[in-house]
Design a protein around this motif. Structure first.
Motif, PDB file in Angstrom:
ATOM      1  N   UNK A 114       0.978  -1.204   0.086  1.00 19.65           N
ATOM      2  CA  UNK A 114      -0.016  -0.178  -0.253  1.00 19.65           C
ATOM      3  C   UNK A 114       0.758   1.147  -0.095  1.00 19.65           C
ATOM      4  N   UNK A 115       1.801   1.428   0.796  1.00 18.63           N
ATOM      5  CA  UNK A 115       2.885   2.612   0.871  1.00 18.63           C
ATOM      6  C   UNK A 115       3.591   2.735  -0.396  1.00 18.63           C
ATOM      7  N   UNK A 116       3.949   1.646  -0.976  1.00 20.31           N
ATOM      8  CA  UNK A 116       4.524   1.714  -2.374  1.00 20.31           C
ATOM      9  C   UNK A 116       3.606   2.299  -3.539  1.00 20.31           C
ATOM     10  N   UNK A 117       2.411   1.769  -3.529  1.00 20.83           N
ATOM     11  CA  UNK A 117       1.356   2.495  -4.349  1.00 20.83           C
ATOM     12  C   UNK A 117       1.062   4.079  -4.153  1.00 20.83           C
ATOM     13  N   UNK A 118       1.032   4.124  -2.911  1.00 19.34           N
ATOM     14  CA  UNK A 118       0.902   5.812  -2.170  1.00 19.34           C
ATOM     15  C   UNK A 118       2.158   6.735  -2.736  1.00 19.34           C
ATOM     16  N   UNK A 119       3.229   5.913  -2.790  1.00 22.31           N
ATOM     17  CA  UNK A 119       4.525   6.787  -2.965  1.00 22.31           C
ATOM     18  C   UNK A 119       4.424   7.000  -4.553  1.00 22.31           C
ATOM     19  N   UNK A 120       3.850   6.130  -5.454  1.00 26.26           N
ATOM     20  CA  UNK A 120       3.956   6.333  -6.812  1.00 26.26           C
ATOM     21  C   UNK A 120       2.587   7.141  -7.115  1.00 26.26           C
ATOM     22  N   UNK A 121       1.826   7.569  -6.256  1.00 25.45           N
ATOM     23  CA  UNK A 121       0.539   8.214  -6.627  1.00 25.45           C
ATOM     24  C   UNK A 121      -0.708   7.514  -6.931  1.00 25.45           C
ATOM     25  N   UNK A 122      -0.519   6.077  -6.652  1.00 23.90           N
ATOM     26  CA  UNK A 122      -1.787   5.411  -6.982  1.00 23.90           C
ATOM     27  C   UNK A 122      -2.701   5.194  -6.084  1.00 23.90           C
ATOM     28  N   UNK A 123      -3.185   6.109  -5.814  1.00 20.07           N
ATOM     29  CA  UNK A 123      -4.249   5.946  -4.361  1.00 20.07           C
ATOM     30  C   UNK A 123      -5.397   5.083  -4.724  1.00 20.07           C
ATOM     31  N   UNK A 124      -6.017   5.074  -5.980  1.00 22.85           N
ATOM     32  CA  UNK A 124      -6.964   4.057  -6.193  1.00 22.85           C
ATOM     33  C   UNK A 124      -6.705   2.449  -5.879  1.00 22.85           C
ATOM     34  N   UNK A 125      -5.514   2.327  -6.468  1.00 24.10           N
ATOM     35  CA  UNK A 125      -4.845   0.910  -6.341  1.00 24.10           C
ATOM     36  C   UNK A 125      -4.581   0.537  -4.730  1.00 24.10           C
ATOM     37  N   UNK A 126      -3.945   1.556  -4.219  1.00 25.86           N
ATOM     38  CA  UNK A 126      -3.876   1.323  -2.853  1.00 25.86           C
ATOM     39  C   UNK A 126      -5.273   1.176  -1.968  1.00 25.86           C
ATOM     40  N   UNK A 127      -5.971   2.082  -2.091  1.00 23.71           N
ATOM     41  CA  UNK A 127      -7.447   1.736  -1.546  1.00 23.71           C
ATOM     42  C   UNK A 127      -7.858   0.468  -1.911  1.00 23.71           C
ATOM     43  N   UNK A 128      -7.901   0.218  -3.008  1.00 23.25           N
ATOM     44  CA  UNK A 128      -8.717  -0.969  -3.246  1.00 23.25           C
ATOM     45  C   UNK A 128      -7.943  -2.407  -2.720  1.00 23.25           C
ATOM     46  N   UNK A 129      -6.650  -2.358  -2.573  1.00 21.10           N
ATOM     47  CA  UNK A 129      -5.774  -3.403  -2.179  1.00 21.10           C
ATOM     48  C   UNK A 129      -6.016  -3.481  -0.515  1.00 21.10           C
ATOM     49  N   UNK A 130      -6.157  -2.326   0.044  1.00 23.75           N
ATOM     50  CA  UNK A 130      -6.501  -2.154   1.467  1.00 23.75           C
ATOM     51  C   UNK A 130      -7.751  -2.483   1.988  1.00 23.75           C
ATOM     52  N   UNK A 131      -8.826  -2.257   0.987  1.00 28.50           N
ATOM     53  CA  UNK A 131     -10.107  -2.801   1.310  1.00 28.50           C
ATOM     54  C   UNK A 131     -10.243  -4.133   1.142  1.00 28.50           C
ATOM     55  N   UNK A 132      -9.677  -4.845   0.034  1.00 27.30           N
ATOM     56  CA  UNK A 132      -9.618  -6.268  -0.234  1.00 27.30           C
ATOM     57  C   UNK A 132      -9.058  -6.858   1.175  1.00 27.30           C
ATOM     58  N   UNK A 133      -8.179  -6.265   1.446  1.00 24.53           N
ATOM     59  CA  UNK A 133      -7.232  -6.731   2.838  1.00 24.53           C
ATOM     60  C   UNK A 133      -8.334  -6.605   4.075  1.00 24.53           C
ATOM     61  N   UNK A 134      -8.714  -5.763   4.306  1.00 25.19           N
ATOM     62  CA  UNK A 134      -9.637  -5.174   5.518  1.00 25.19           C
ATOM     63  C   UNK A 134     -10.796  -6.310   5.333  1.00 25.19           C
ATOM     64  N   UNK A 135     -11.403  -6.586   4.135  1.00 21.12           N
ATOM     65  CA  UNK A 135     -12.318  -7.640   4.146  1.00 21.12           C
ATOM     66  C   UNK A 135     -12.289  -9.011   4.363  1.00 21.12           C
TER      67      UNK A 135
END
Length: 385
Positions: free
Chosen positions: A228-249
């Motif tokens: 998630x942090x790597x996606x954020x550092x690349x400005x890929x906020x949508x990918x980071x959100x979807x990855x974290x949502x999937x992990x949380x679920x």
């Protein structure tokens, strides 16, 4: 109402009980008003000195047994000075009454190194309490001993909360960790290296560590957090959100772990909405709930000031956004988080048509992480304006 709020706080109740005990002891011994005053002063010193002693012990143990020390903060409230000593950032604040540090695993064997550092912390705290008792013939020493002893016992009680781990947990909770948590600890050195590379702006180096984490520990929370942090550092906020949502679920996490995940979800959700990478009607309510739930689970609210500032900016409240972002930049210890908060502060000033203040805030962000996506985008917006 304010009195009721104070009475609901454990530290206030403990302070009142401590003051009553010290006063009763000095009254019984007949030391008079001066004895009570000295006893209360000693108790105050004991309450301040004991946690500092255990933290100094933990820092010593970390140095002796090879743990990573990323940030040391002496004092509370306003930042006075900050400098780099090797890989360690040292910050001094205005009120010199606390000592805190970001400490974590750096090399194997992880559990043993952490346990040994906890043992040094406990020994330092016990030594401080015993030292107070050697002065117990005097009111000041009695007050210090009466305060330090129960506080040391409290520190030996195993507990782990967001942003806080007791000495007792390192000694008694760490060796009894179940398998999933133990695996998280064992993966922590590689996760720390991934973050350190990211902190230095080395995206490729961080990605190499993250790829290795994925190969070795694909389902761990540490692995997902690094991705998630790597996606954020690349400005890929949508990918980071979807990855974290999937992990949380798909994860049944404890309150401490869940509070971190939810705090991250809130910040990423607001960033994705601001960047127009995901629809706000769907994501904004979800991110707001994640923010509220993280605080409810014990995540310190002041540590989320920058996240709340970004929300205020999205909702068209630039004055509140500037206030909250400034608090976040003042209290955050991560240089990337501080750079992000300064970017929010700069954008809030831009929304208020104050480009001079925006440039000053942006300069602070660029000193910390000029490559960070929101810093780069803010620079582009400001110089176009």
């Amino acid at each position: 109402m304010r009195a009721q709020n104070l009475l609901s706080r454990p530290w206030f109740v403990a302070a009142v009980i401590g003051a009553v005990v010290v006063t009763a002891v000095e009254a019984t011994l007949g030391t008079g008003g001066s004895g009570v005053a000295l006893g209360l002063l000693g108790a105050l010193v004991g309450v301040i000195a004991l946690p500092i002693a255990t933290q100094l012990g933990l820092l010593l143990g970390s140095a002796l047994f090879g743990l990573r020390v990323r940030h040391v903060v002496f004092g509370a409230m306003r930042r006075v000075a900050s400098w780099q000593a090797g890989r360690v950032t040292i910050t001094v604040r205005a009120l010199p009454v606390t000592l805190s540090a970001e400490i974590g695993p750096w090399r194997s064997p992880v559990v043993l190194r952490c346990w040994l550092a906890g043992l040094v912390s406990a020994l330092a705290g016990v030594a401080a309490a015993v030292g107070a008792w050697t002065l117990a013939e005097l009111p000041f020493g009695r007050g210090a001993a009466l305060a330090a002893t129960p506080l040391m016992l409290y520190k030996l009680w195993p507990r782990r909360a967001p942003m806080a781990t007791s000495t007792g947990w390192l000694l008694f909770g760490l060796p009894r960790m179940p398998r999933p948590e133990r695996d998280e600890f064992r993966a922590a050195p590689m996760a720390a290296r991934a973050y350190e590379a990211l902190r230095a702006g080395d995206i490729d180096g961080s990605r190499a560590h993250v790829d290795e984490l994925v190969r070795q520990h694909p389902d761990l929370n540490a692995t997902v957090s690094c991705r998630v942090s790597l996606h954020e550092a690349c400005g890929e906020y949508a990918q980071a959100c979807l990855l974290l949502l999937d992990h949380l679920s798909g994860r049944d996490a404890g309150p401490r772990e869940m509070s971190y995940l939810l705090a991250g979800m809130a910040g990423l959700g607001f960033a994705a909405v601001e960047a127009e990478q995901l629809p706000p009607d769907d994501l904004l309510p979800l991110a707001k709930k994640a923010l509220d739930d993280a605080i409810r689970l014990g995540y310190p609210e002041f540590q989320l000031s920058g996240t709340k500032g970004l929300l205020a900016l999205i909702e068209g409240e630039p004055d509140e956004a500037a206030r909250l972002a400034a608090i976040g930049a003042e209290h955050n210890t991560s240089p990337l988080s501080r750079a992000d908060d300064f970017a929010t502060l700069a954008r809030a000033h831009m929304a208020k048509q104050d480009n001079a203040a925006a440039r000053a805030a942006l300069a602070r962000a660029e000193d910390l992480a000029p490559w960070w996506p929101r810093v780069v985008e803010t620079h582009q917006r400001l110089h176009v304006a």
